[in-house]
Scaffold this active site. Sequence first.
Site, mmCIF file in Angstrom:
data_model
loop_
_atom_site.group_PDB
_atom_site.id
_atom_site.type_symbol
_atom_site.label_atom_id
_atom_site.label_comp_id
_atom_site.label_asym_id
_atom_site.label_seq_id
_atom_site.Cartn_x
_atom_site.Cartn_y
_atom_site.Cartn_z
ATOM 1 N N GLU A 45 -2.558 -5.590 -4.075
ATOM 2 C CA GLU A 45 -1.784 -4.963 -5.150
ATOM 3 C C GLU A 45 -0.275 -5.176 -4.966
ATOM 4 O O GLU A 45 0.492 -4.219 -4.778
ATOM 5 C CB GLU A 45 -2.091 -3.471 -5.231
ATOM 6 C CG GLU A 45 -3.522 -3.175 -5.633
ATOM 7 C CD GLU A 45 -3.769 -1.691 -5.898
ATOM 8 O OE1 GLU A 45 -3.001 -0.857 -5.396
ATOM 9 O OE2 GLU A 45 -4.750 -1.380 -6.603
ATOM 10 N N GLU A 100 -11.621 -3.070 -7.519
ATOM 11 C CA GLU A 100 -11.611 -1.669 -7.068
ATOM 12 C C GLU A 100 -11.814 -0.741 -8.244
ATOM 13 O O GLU A 100 -11.185 -0.902 -9.299
ATOM 14 C CB GLU A 100 -10.241 -1.306 -6.474
ATOM 15 C CG GLU A 100 -9.960 -1.830 -5.101
ATOM 16 C CD GLU A 100 -8.597 -1.323 -4.605
ATOM 17 O OE1 GLU A 100 -8.165 -0.235 -5.019
ATOM 18 O OE2 GLU A 100 -7.970 -2.050 -3.830
ATOM 19 N N TRP A 103 -5.147 10.790 -5.678
ATOM 20 C CA TRP A 103 -3.718 10.608 -5.951
ATOM 21 C C TRP A 103 -3.241 11.129 -7.307
ATOM 22 O O TRP A 103 -2.077 10.964 -7.644
ATOM 23 C CB TRP A 103 -3.312 9.149 -5.771
ATOM 24 C CG TRP A 103 -4.202 8.091 -6.353
ATOM 25 C CD1 TRP A 103 -5.158 7.390 -5.676
ATOM 26 C CD2 TRP A 103 -4.209 7.581 -7.694
ATOM 27 N NE1 TRP A 103 -5.766 6.477 -6.505
ATOM 28 C CE2 TRP A 103 -5.202 6.573 -7.751
ATOM 29 C CE3 TRP A 103 -3.482 7.872 -8.849
ATOM 30 C CZ2 TRP A 103 -5.495 5.853 -8.918
ATOM 31 C CZ3 TRP A 103 -3.770 7.160 -10.013
ATOM 32 C CH2 TRP A 103 -4.756 6.165 -10.038
ATOM 33 N N GLU A 153 -6.102 9.157 2.326
ATOM 34 C CA GLU A 153 -7.129 8.961 1.297
ATOM 35 C C GLU A 153 -8.476 9.579 1.673
ATOM 36 O O GLU A 153 -9.500 9.194 1.130
ATOM 37 C CB GLU A 153 -7.263 7.464 0.995
ATOM 38 C CG GLU A 153 -5.981 6.942 0.391
ATOM 39 C CD GLU A 153 -6.028 5.476 -0.010
ATOM 40 O OE1 GLU A 153 -5.454 5.128 -1.052
ATOM 41 O OE2 GLU A 153 -6.641 4.691 0.728
ATOM 42 N N HIS A 183 -10.534 10.729 -1.165
ATOM 43 C CA HIS A 183 -10.912 9.728 -2.184
ATOM 44 C C HIS A 183 -12.405 9.448 -2.053
ATOM 45 O O HIS A 183 -12.907 9.205 -0.950
ATOM 46 C CB HIS A 183 -10.102 8.456 -1.917
ATOM 47 C CG HIS A 183 -10.084 7.476 -3.049
ATOM 48 N ND1 HIS A 183 -11.218 6.836 -3.504
ATOM 49 C CD2 HIS A 183 -9.061 7.021 -3.812
ATOM 50 C CE1 HIS A 183 -10.880 6.025 -4.494
ATOM 51 N NE2 HIS A 183 -9.577 6.122 -4.707
HETATM 52 C C1 GAL Z 1 -5.512 1.132 -4.708
HETATM 53 C C2 GAL Z 1 -5.400 0.459 -3.349
HETATM 54 C C3 GAL Z 1 -6.448 0.934 -2.378
HETATM 55 C C4 GAL Z 1 -6.586 2.422 -2.442
HETATM 56 C C5 GAL Z 1 -6.901 2.831 -3.851
HETATM 57 C C6 GAL Z 1 -7.100 4.317 -4.015
HETATM 58 O O1 GAL Z 1 -4.281 1.143 -5.346
HETATM 59 O O2 GAL Z 1 -5.494 -0.931 -3.482
HETATM 60 O O3 GAL Z 1 -6.097 0.512 -1.092
HETATM 61 O O4 GAL Z 1 -5.409 2.999 -1.998
HETATM 62 O O5 GAL Z 1 -5.836 2.471 -4.673
HETATM 63 O O6 GAL Z 1 -7.421 4.647 -5.331
#
Ligand code: GAL
Length: 701
Positions: free
Chosen positions: A142, A298, A306, A346, A349
Amino acid sequence: MYYGGDYNPEQWPEETWHDDVAKMREAGVTMVSIGIFAWSRIQPAEGVFDWEWLDTVIELLHAGGIAVDLATATASPPPWATSAYPEMLPRDEDGTVFWPGSRQAYAPSSPVYRRLASELVTALVERYAEHPAIVMWHVNNEYGCHLHYDYSDNAMHAFRDWLRAKYSTIDALNAAWGTAFWSQLYTDFEQIVPPRKAPYSRNPAGQLDFKRFTSDTLLELYRMEKRIIRAAGATQPVTTNFMGAFPPADYWRWAAEMDIISDDCYPDPNDPESFRSAAFARDLMRSFKPDVPWILMEQATSALNWRPTNAPKAPGQMAALSMQAVARGADGVLFFQWRQSRAGSEKFHSAMLPQAGTDTRTWREVTALGAALGALPQLPVGARDATVALVFDWQNWWAIDNPDHPTALDYPALVQRWYAAFHRMNVQLDIVHPGAELGRYKAVIAPQLYLLTSVDAANLLSYVEGGGHLLVTAFSDVVDENDAFRDGGYLTQLGEALGIRLEDFGALVAPGAAVATAASAGDSSSSPAAATGPGQVFAPFSSPLGVVTGTLLAEEIHLDGATQLGAFTGGRRDGDAAFTVNRHGDGAAYYLATIPDDAGCALIAEHLVAESGVEPVLAGLPPMVEAIRRGDVVAVINHGAASATVPVPSGVVLGCSELSCPTDDGVLAAREFTLEPFGFVLLDTEVESFQGSAQPWPSIR
Ligand code: GAL
């Protein structure tokens, strides 16, 4: 069809790796991305590499039949690097340092970062280039995600070099930036700094170039790593994960450098409409490289960590959104991440393998989805299904985002408003660059093309001349590539084809803005109110399909050959043209002198669909249900929390959710059936009988 996720074995002891591989097999995982944030584990000190653990992980995965998308690990430099070379740290526009302790603490232009990243990638690729487990290279992660812009001295020196290469002479830069204004004339490139904090508004052309520079700089990093990968003889496809319509990277330019497009997408389960913005992102990804299926690199199995509040996905929602990606051209569905982290930012998550274990709804849904995707046949590429194109251009976005305009416009939001209008009708769209080949589209929608280059203008004109239906909307064709007016007013390139002249932009008060509008409104009793005073908020106008509410701008246009389709009713433009059409060449050029709200966009979109002869994928679907075509395959997906009765065409069922399988033998005659909440069905509409193995389709719950 790839299925899997980010796998971070460095967070776990070796015993867990064995369990991971066993469970991955159970879940139908076919590929994982490893090493994304493992730089400090791979390289504990400068010049020192620890490969043993990574060798073991790759071997274990390979033995388990799981392919590897190997990351280059350059997204987060280790503490030894930032301590030894603090000059590689980025800074914000105030000069504040972004310190290490999180991730992505590097200035993209930093020569030290580039050297260290190159050394890491060189060593990594030399070791694994020919490993049979590696099927893809995942460069960095990213790019630009948290740090959109770096204003450090690294950036300053690189920006100067970039400007030298672009302009050759300082006079050329002065001319392009209009530096005669406010005593900004430069006599040397060495006087130029990034657009750091300044007393007042900064040079708009300079800001635009800084955004171009930033996008190019990040892309240069990707190219640097890709060159190293290729130089080592690695032949696997190379990608880096995109983030939808992401501000600092002009993905039209980037896409050409990707072997495979991949995207990270996190629609908010709290927002019932978020499936439309997800659909936009997926169509954008397909449109970047229509002939090569893309990968959803992803998404989340359930809740995130977040957002201010992180709702879980509803039962079935993960599969519904996954199928949306597949139907819009993805040949891979992956998650962040495989196993939920035990520690770190995270840990809340969601993951494929939750902290709460395998006796969970998430795990059951993950394994069911793996089975369903694994049973799908090879799907058609589906590159040429859309007959309507929506124009979206980063350079224009950056220019619109400059300050000091008649009104502030949220360009991606306005583009997505048009997207949603067509999406609600289940009209399939491609997203295109204004310079794209447009001949195959029946209609092209070009919202707010404020910055329009002469090449792109010529492209749009030849599309209309060749018989296309083009919609141009307010605040278009205003400036050139340096964010400067052209000679001859506004709409200098498209005006003739549109058959209008534009005199003034007529800014309105932004809806919801805190100003005393009621007192100044001529008629505040009816909604939308066409206020006549200085506080006018809405500019209603008649359209062929009814009254439309215009917002933000009520431009003063004059007919110069065009036919008026609608006029403003009330307000300062009362009776003046608001919506026009002009026959030009073999086509039709429409102009909207305001920015319709959601309902207004829907009416205009309906009109254009009727006029240009566009067909929806399926008509008459309830609002939360979408229909998508991928070649002969049609997906019907219910994104709502209530059941929905839908008409479907005949075909062979390739996949469906458990309660939404409309037939017992896999063959479906066209009829109505009920989709459960988040239920879906995937049909091959061309095959008349089922030709697969014993179980005709896998169902999901
Ligand atoms: C993305 C990132 C991942 C993880 C994910 C969490 O932006 O590439 O490493 O942080 O978000 O939602």
